[in-house]
Design a protein around this motif. Structure first.
Motif, PDB file in Angstrom:
ATOM      1  N   THR A 194       0.830  -1.188   0.000  1.00 27.73           N
ATOM      2  CA  THR A 194       0.000   0.000   0.000  1.00 27.73           C
ATOM      3  C   THR A 194       0.873   1.250   0.000  1.00 27.73           C
ATOM      4  O   THR A 194       1.850   1.326   0.753  1.00 27.73           O
ATOM      5  CB  THR A 194      -0.935   0.027   1.227  1.00 27.73           C
ATOM      6  N   ASP A 253       0.291   5.388   0.459  1.00 30.44           N
ATOM      7  CA  ASP A 253      -0.696   6.347   0.944  1.00 30.44           C
ATOM      8  C   ASP A 253      -0.003   7.700   1.109  1.00 30.44           C
ATOM      9  O   ASP A 253       0.919   7.835   1.923  1.00 30.44           O
ATOM     10  CB  ASP A 253      -1.277   5.853   2.275  1.00 30.44           C
ATOM     11  N   SER A 262      -0.652  12.046   1.322  1.00 30.11           N
ATOM     12  CA  SER A 262      -1.484  13.245   1.391  1.00 30.11           C
ATOM     13  C   SER A 262      -0.676  14.431   0.883  1.00 30.11           C
ATOM     14  O   SER A 262       0.480  14.614   1.288  1.00 30.11           O
ATOM     15  CB  SER A 262      -1.943  13.501   2.829  1.00 30.11           C
ATOM     16  N   ARG A 317      -5.607  13.414  -1.137  1.00 32.26           N
ATOM     17  CA  ARG A 317      -5.003  12.167  -0.681  1.00 32.26           C
ATOM     18  C   ARG A 317      -5.078  11.131  -1.788  1.00 32.26           C
ATOM     19  O   ARG A 317      -6.137  10.944  -2.390  1.00 32.26           O
ATOM     20  CB  ARG A 317      -5.724  11.641   0.566  1.00 32.26           C
ATOM     21  N   GLN A 339      -4.118   7.029  -2.782  1.00 33.91           N
ATOM     22  CA  GLN A 339      -3.806   5.707  -2.242  1.00 33.91           C
ATOM     23  C   GLN A 339      -3.743   4.698  -3.387  1.00 33.91           C
ATOM     24  O   GLN A 339      -4.546   4.761  -4.320  1.00 33.91           O
ATOM     25  CB  GLN A 339      -4.869   5.250  -1.232  1.00 33.91           C
ATOM     26  N   SER A 364      -3.036   0.324  -3.765  1.00 32.20           N
ATOM     27  CA  SER A 364      -2.734  -0.986  -3.191  1.00 32.20           C
ATOM     28  C   SER A 364      -2.753  -2.037  -4.288  1.00 32.20           C
ATOM     29  O   SER A 364      -3.507  -1.925  -5.256  1.00 32.20           O
ATOM     30  CB  SER A 364      -3.749  -1.373  -2.101  1.00 32.20           C
ATOM     31  N   HIS A 380      -6.452  -0.978   1.058  1.00 33.72           N
ATOM     32  CA  HIS A 380      -5.691   0.050   1.758  1.00 33.72           C
ATOM     33  C   HIS A 380      -5.682  -0.210   3.268  1.00 33.72           C
ATOM     34  O   HIS A 380      -6.707  -0.472   3.883  1.00 33.72           O
ATOM     35  CB  HIS A 380      -6.289   1.437   1.491  1.00 33.72           C
ATOM     36  N   ASN A 433      -4.383   1.168   7.207  1.00 39.29           N
ATOM     37  CA  ASN A 433      -3.946   2.304   8.013  1.00 39.29           C
ATOM     38  C   ASN A 433      -2.730   1.913   8.840  1.00 39.29           C
ATOM     39  O   ASN A 433      -2.561   0.748   9.186  1.00 39.29           O
ATOM     40  CB  ASN A 433      -5.067   2.795   8.925  1.00 39.29           C
TER      41      ASN A 433
END
Length: 411
Positions: free
Chosen positions: A323, A325, A327, A333, A335, A337, A408, A410
């Protein structure tokens, strides 16, 4: 044909409608769910409904000054099912089930380093009718169960290491064994064959099992400038296994394997921008690892996250996923994956997401592109989605993504 994120449901073709009403109090909840699912396939006539399902749960509550704790689940469900999935035959039946499941526990500490929690529970389940595997109908009956559970935690061993710096940082290493004994006697044997299984309440089986584990944790405690200490967990490592105490029928020539797979589980954040998680299961009889999963991530600064994961199951699957990620600007943002199947040597999934959240946090937009290869009965099926969403905070949202699970992760 409707594709969903769940592999088992991706080829399901059915309508599914349900309203849910929930009410919560300080220590209890009430849920009322009505659901109806019907097949839309030409050659299948599956029907399933909850008409309705009413559940009242009482959370673990102390009974006065007695030291006893009480919790309870009470439910009523009316199951609508078609016993014959043939399109030409309708054999709809409604099975009513009532279930009462109270439990009482008494936690105590015989020593500062030892915690013991015995628990006793009972379960009474009523069925207005029953059906065996051949769909033979039985009259109303009830099933009674007794549950015994004991949890022993300790002796807990810990040692504090001080760091000679200005912020007074301390590290605490905790070592804690845990023993759990579960017992459900086989007192409903005569009724078990009458029960048509719909959920976990119907599938309760006799249990006589001891589970033991060793848990290690490393905690970091720092003194903040405001004077309030801050404690974070740097590492947790657990080793767990179960032993089945049920009697084995030696005359059946079955190989007795009472020990479960040995499980290892590690979560760590030893350095703030780095993450490392690992879990695995090891079969002691076959002398080999059955699963091996590792996840690594790095977050060098708040706006960027990179993660990589490998999941391996012996004789089945092996996947690599990653992934990205990031910003950027104000509120944007991006992303991406991907999931790679090592066995088939192909990318099975690519997910791309671009989103914008307004600085006032009152509205946002998003665009998602998902491309998957679903394997069903050995046949590869392409699933491509382009999704758009628009969100008004506090009012509602419009779009397709809210029920779509993507890769995705976190940090």
């Amino acid at each position: 044909k409707t594709f969903t994120n769940d592999t088992n449901s991706r080829t399901r073709r059915s309508t599914d409608s349900f309203p849910l009403i929930t009410k919560s109090w300080s220590n209890s909840t009430l849920d009322i769910l009505t659901r109806l699912r019907k097949s839309t396939q030409d050659d299948v006539d599956d029907t399933f409904g909850l008409l309705p399902k009413v559940t009242h749960k009482v959370q673990r509550t102390k009974l006065g000054k007695s030291g006893l704790y009480f919790n309870q689940d009470i439910s009523y469900t009316g199951f609508l099912t078609d016993l014959n999935s043939s399109k030409s035959v309708d054999q709809n039946e409604v099975i009513h089930r009532g279930d009462i499941h109270p439990q009482i526990s008494f936690p105590f500490r015989p020593a500062n380093w030892l915690s013991v929690t015995p628990q006793v529970g009972a379960r009474l389940t009523y069925y207005n009718k029953g059906f065996n595997s051949g769909n033979k109908e039985f009259n109303s009956f009830s099933r009674e169960l007794l549950e015994i559970k004991t949890v022993i935690e300790g002796p807990k061993i810990n040692k504090v290491f001080k760091n000679n710096n200005k912020n007074g940082t301390k590290f605490n290493h905790i070592l804690e064994p845990r023993f759990v004994y579960d017992y459900i006697p086989d007192i409903d044997k005569s009724d078990r064959n009458k029960i048509k299984i719909f959920d976990e309440i119907d599938s309760v089986n006799p249990v006589n099992r001891l589970t033991y584990s060793l848990n290690q944790r490393i905690l970091k405690k720092t003194q903040k400038k405001e004077g309030q200490p801050k404690t974070i967990q740097l590492l947790r490592f657990e080793v767990l296994q179960s032993y089945d105490l049920k009697d084995y029928n030696i005359s059946s020539n079955l190989v007795s394997r009472p020990f479960s797979d040995l499980r290892f589980d590690l979560d760590s954040r030893l350095i703030e921008p780095l993450l490392l998680n690992f879990d695995s299961t090891y079969n002691i009889y076959d002398d080999q690892f059955k699963t091996f999963n590792i996840l690594a991530g790095i977050k060098p600064f708040d706006s960027l996250t990179l993660m990589a994961e490998r999941r391996y199951t012996r004789g089945s699957t092996s996947f690599l996923s990653g992934t990205f990620d990031y910003s950027f600007l104000d509120g944007w943002r991006i992303q991406y994956s991907a999931r790679y199947d090592e066995k088939r040597k192909k990318f099975q999934e690519n997910d791309f997401s671009l989103a914008y959240e307004n600085a006032c946090n009152c509205w946002g937009i998003g665009l998602d592109f998902i491309q998957r290869k679903n394997i069903n009965d050995g046949i590869s099926q392409d699933d491509t989605r382009l999704m758009f969403r628009f969100n008004l905070k506090g009012i509602g949202d419009f779009g397709d993504k809210k029920d779509e699970k993507i890769l995705h992760r976190n940090f």
